[in-house]
Write a protein that holds these residues in place. Sequence first.
Motif, PDB file in Angstrom:
ATOM      1  N   GLU A 180     -31.652  -3.135 -17.521  1.00  0.00           N
ATOM      2  CA  GLU A 180     -32.000  -4.555 -17.524  1.00  0.00           C
ATOM      3  C   GLU A 180     -31.508  -5.266 -16.276  1.00  0.00           C
ATOM      4  OE1 GLU A 180     -31.375  -8.516 -20.347  1.00  0.00           O
ATOM      5  OE2 GLU A 180     -30.733  -6.536 -21.034  1.00  0.00           O
ATOM      6  N   ARG A 181     -30.400  -4.800 -15.705  1.00  0.00           N
ATOM      7  CA  ARG A 181     -29.817  -5.506 -14.557  1.00  0.00           C
ATOM      8  C   ARG A 181     -29.803  -4.694 -13.271  1.00  0.00           C
ATOM      9  NH1 ARG A 181     -24.132  -8.101 -15.692  1.00  0.00           N
ATOM     10  NH2 ARG A 181     -24.617  -8.894 -13.604  1.00  0.00           N
ATOM     11  N   THR A 182     -30.184  -3.435 -13.323  1.00  0.00           N
ATOM     12  CA  THR A 182     -30.131  -2.612 -12.120  1.00  0.00           C
ATOM     13  C   THR A 182     -31.508  -2.072 -11.754  1.00  0.00           C
ATOM     14  OG1 THR A 182     -29.614  -0.593 -13.344  1.00  0.00           O
ATOM     15  CG2 THR A 182     -27.754  -1.910 -12.581  1.00  0.00           C
ATOM     16  N   THR A 183     -31.776  -2.044 -10.450  1.00  0.00           N
ATOM     17  CA  THR A 183     -33.057  -1.553  -9.931  1.00  0.00           C
ATOM     18  C   THR A 183     -32.781  -0.553  -8.816  1.00  0.00           C
ATOM     19  OG1 THR A 183     -34.127  -3.660 -10.418  1.00  0.00           O
ATOM     20  CG2 THR A 183     -35.231  -2.212  -8.857  1.00  0.00           C
ATOM     21  N   ALA A 184     -33.444   0.594  -8.874  1.00  0.00           N
ATOM     22  CA  ALA A 184     -33.296   1.604  -7.822  1.00  0.00           C
ATOM     23  C   ALA A 184     -34.316   1.339  -6.720  1.00  0.00           C
ATOM     24  CB  ALA A 184     -33.501   3.002  -8.397  1.00  0.00           C
ATOM     25  N   VAL A 185     -33.882   1.530  -5.488  1.00  0.00           N
ATOM     26  CA  VAL A 185     -34.753   1.413  -4.324  1.00  0.00           C
ATOM     27  C   VAL A 185     -34.525   2.655  -3.469  1.00  0.00           C
ATOM     28  CG1 VAL A 185     -35.387   0.074  -2.280  1.00  0.00           C
ATOM     29  CG2 VAL A 185     -34.589  -1.101  -4.354  1.00  0.00           C
ATOM     30  N   LEU A 186     -35.573   3.401  -3.214  1.00  0.00           N
ATOM     31  CA  LEU A 186     -35.459   4.593  -2.366  1.00  0.00           C
ATOM     32  C   LEU A 186     -36.249   4.346  -1.093  1.00  0.00           C
ATOM     33  CD1 LEU A 186     -34.480   7.483  -1.929  1.00  0.00           C
ATOM     34  CD2 LEU A 186     -36.553   8.287  -3.095  1.00  0.00           C
ATOM     35  N   LEU A 187     -35.526   4.168   0.020  1.00  0.00           N
ATOM     36  CA  LEU A 187     -36.164   3.943   1.309  1.00  0.00           C
ATOM     37  C   LEU A 187     -36.483   5.278   1.968  1.00  0.00           C
ATOM     38  CD1 LEU A 187     -33.918   1.091   2.797  1.00  0.00           C
ATOM     39  CD2 LEU A 187     -35.999   0.880   1.426  1.00  0.00           C
ATOM     40  N   SER A 188     -37.613   5.333   2.662  1.00  0.00           N
ATOM     41  CA  SER A 188     -38.000   6.519   3.423  1.00  0.00           C
ATOM     42  C   SER A 188     -38.204   6.084   4.874  1.00  0.00           C
ATOM     43  CB  SER A 188     -39.282   7.133   2.863  1.00  0.00           C
ATOM     44  OG  SER A 188     -39.721   8.207   3.667  1.00  0.00           O
ATOM     45  N   LEU A 189     -37.290   6.488   5.761  1.00  0.00           N
ATOM     46  CA  LEU A 189     -37.295   6.019   7.142  1.00  0.00           C
ATOM     47  C   LEU A 189     -37.562   7.169   8.102  1.00  0.00           C
ATOM     48  CD1 LEU A 189     -34.048   3.823   6.941  1.00  0.00           C
ATOM     49  CD2 LEU A 189     -36.410   3.119   6.482  1.00  0.00           C
ATOM     50  N   ALA A 190     -38.088   6.829   9.252  1.00  0.00           N
ATOM     51  CA  ALA A 190     -38.261   7.830  10.310  1.00  0.00           C
ATOM     52  C   ALA A 190     -36.885   8.291  10.776  1.00  0.00           C
ATOM     53  CB  ALA A 190     -39.047   7.232  11.469  1.00  0.00           C
ATOM     54  N   ARG A 191     -36.817   9.523  11.260  1.00  0.00           N
ATOM     55  CA  ARG A 191     -35.527  10.099  11.646  1.00  0.00           C
ATOM     56  C   ARG A 191     -34.834   9.309  12.761  1.00  0.00           C
ATOM     57  NH1 ARG A 191     -35.044  15.637  10.093  1.00  0.00           N
ATOM     58  NH2 ARG A 191     -35.603  15.662   7.889  1.00  0.00           N
ATOM     59  N   ASP A 192     -35.628   8.628  13.609  1.00  0.00           N
ATOM     60  CA  ASP A 192     -35.014   7.913  14.727  1.00  0.00           C
ATOM     61  C   ASP A 192     -34.627   6.473  14.377  1.00  0.00           C
ATOM     62  OD1 ASP A 192     -37.535   6.940  14.450  1.00  0.00           O
ATOM     63  OD2 ASP A 192     -38.107   7.117  16.560  1.00  0.00           O
ATOM     64  N   ARG A 236     -40.033  15.092   7.252  1.00  0.00           N
ATOM     65  CA  ARG A 236     -39.129  14.729   8.349  1.00  0.00           C
ATOM     66  C   ARG A 236     -38.731  13.258   8.245  1.00  0.00           C
ATOM     67  NH1 ARG A 236     -38.194  18.078  12.120  1.00  0.00           N
ATOM     68  NH2 ARG A 236     -37.719  16.444  13.643  1.00  0.00           N
ATOM     69  N   ARG A 237     -38.144  12.901   7.111  1.00  0.00           N
ATOM     70  CA  ARG A 237     -37.738  11.531   6.861  1.00  0.00           C
ATOM     71  C   ARG A 237     -36.249  11.459   6.536  1.00  0.00           C
ATOM     72  NH1 ARG A 237     -41.663   8.081   8.439  1.00  0.00           N
ATOM     73  NH2 ARG A 237     -40.937   6.498   6.960  1.00  0.00           N
ATOM     74  N   THR A 238     -35.713  10.272   6.657  1.00  0.00           N
ATOM     75  CA  THR A 238     -34.358   9.978   6.211  1.00  0.00           C
ATOM     76  C   THR A 238     -34.473   9.106   4.965  1.00  0.00           C
ATOM     77  OG1 THR A 238     -33.402  10.079   8.434  1.00  0.00           O
ATOM     78  CG2 THR A 238     -32.184   8.835   6.760  1.00  0.00           C
ATOM     79  N   PHE A 239     -33.833   9.521   3.885  1.00  0.00           N
ATOM     80  CA  PHE A 239     -33.919   8.796   2.618  1.00  0.00           C
ATOM     81  C   PHE A 239     -32.634   8.006   2.384  1.00  0.00           C
ATOM     82  CE2 PHE A 239     -36.412  12.710   2.244  1.00  0.00           C
ATOM     83  CZ  PHE A 239     -37.668  12.166   1.977  1.00  0.00           C
ATOM     84  N   VAL A 240     -32.785   6.732   2.045  1.00  0.00           N
ATOM     85  CA  VAL A 240     -31.638   5.865   1.789  1.00  0.00           C
ATOM     86  C   VAL A 240     -31.688   5.424   0.331  1.00  0.00           C
ATOM     87  CG1 VAL A 240     -30.407   3.777   2.457  1.00  0.00           C
ATOM     88  CG2 VAL A 240     -31.712   5.055   4.179  1.00  0.00           C
TER      89      VAL A 240
END
Length: 526
Positions: A345-357, A311-315
């Motif tokens: 070399e120049r790009t980094t992925a970031v996957l945020l996991s946030l509460a639905r609210d 039950r998360r929101t992924f950004v």
Amino acid sequence: MTATWDPPNATDPILSVRQILALERVLAGDPEVVAAASHLDRPVRWVHVAEAPDVGVMLTGGEMVLTTGVLLAGDEHKQAEYIQSLHRAEAAAVVLGLGRAFPAPPDAMRRAADRCGLPLVVLHRPFPFAELTEEVQSRLVRRKFAAVSLSESVRTALTGLITAGAPLQRLLDEVAVHSACPVVVTNLAHRVLATAGERSAVDDVLRDWERIARQAGGSAGDGWIRAELGGRGERWGQIMLCGYRGDTATGRLLADRGAEALVLHRMLGGGSAHTWEEQSAQSLLTDLVSGVVPARQLLPRARAAGLPVNRRTFVPLVVRDAEPAQLERILRLLGLPGLVAELTERTTAVLLSLARDQDADALAAHFAVRLHGESAGPRAVVAAAGARTVWDDVPVGLREAQHVADAVADTTAALDLPAVVRLRDVHLRGLIRLLRDDPHVQSFAERELDGLLCGNGTDQDLLGVLRTYLATGRNKSRTAQLHHVSRPALYRRLEAIQTRLGVDLDDFEQAASVHIALLAHDAQQQ
């Protein structure tokens, strides 16, 4: 009733009571377990023949005691005390040969053995104890030798891999081959850093990882065998054999050899500039971006890596020109759960996991503003895809964010980008990026820019001026300022560009055509 037993495993470094009772020579004595049958997996260190009532004082633990009980007959108190003394000495089991002293299993000894949890076995047929002693002792010696041989074999194989500069995964694969079960490496927070073994079996373990992690501090049992990782008085993780089916002592040996190799591998740098935590995140996010592994199959790995998934929101974000360590530090400061991994070399992925609210857009913007505030050099680009509430949609989101980041990779300082760049912000540039490999687009770009593609320094300078001029909306003052030239000098360069290309840049349609061609050319160069 006579019990049944599993045959002994010749690779085990020890024998259990159960395995000894399954030996052909022992079966000839018609053995019957009359007490503490649930304790037959106790390891037997030695076999001892003794008739003395006080034999317990001569034991050191782990012995199987063989007796006829001739000195105990007729005295139930002595019989009970005999069992209790063996229990206090931590004997593995007691085998009583029935005969003149005891024609039937003595109730006093049986009751005492049940209370103590000490296996009591009776032999219904006459049996030479010397044969059993010889058989068991020789088997124990052979098993101890086999254990030493296995230990050296595993150590040699792992040391060879380390010497050859093999990655962490290759070492774990070797341990998994010897243990024939899933192998998991975690940090002190029980977050999974790496795994090895049959993929389906590993996935089964990771699916139940939350429960396993809660029990990670317990003792080994049911094949869950752990060895600590650390050195110089500091612990930083553990290696775990998950569901090992062999003897516990062999499993501990394999786990210990694996732990030794991993500690050495880490001390020597592991052939990588990244920590195991970074490699774990990188492997997971790279698999998500590539789409080679279905997202649903990666969900157990994400959960085991410590990413909240229920039950998360992924950004999905992709950041250009920022260090992964800096991004991880900002996430910690802002209290945002997420994974960070370098893609290129120049790009980094970031996957945020946030509460639905939580407000996903506001938090992504807050993250970007904090990053921009810390950047001393060129401003980092934070590209984002729309928030996803379904895990299966995360790979598409990461690819979208990567596309946006790539689309603005050649953006000049003249363009004012928002703190978080999205697909709607890249407009035509994003479309051209998607079509850059199309042969028709490539031919169009070469045809439109042919007069400036000779490759000499003058042409490159004119291309740079053209790029800035079109990116600033054909603003001559701004272009001259950015290139540090006077307006008359800029006019001469623009005239040279128009002459080379055979176009009139004051004509909107011709300028748009050249602009599209230039965007396609720049996209093809990346």
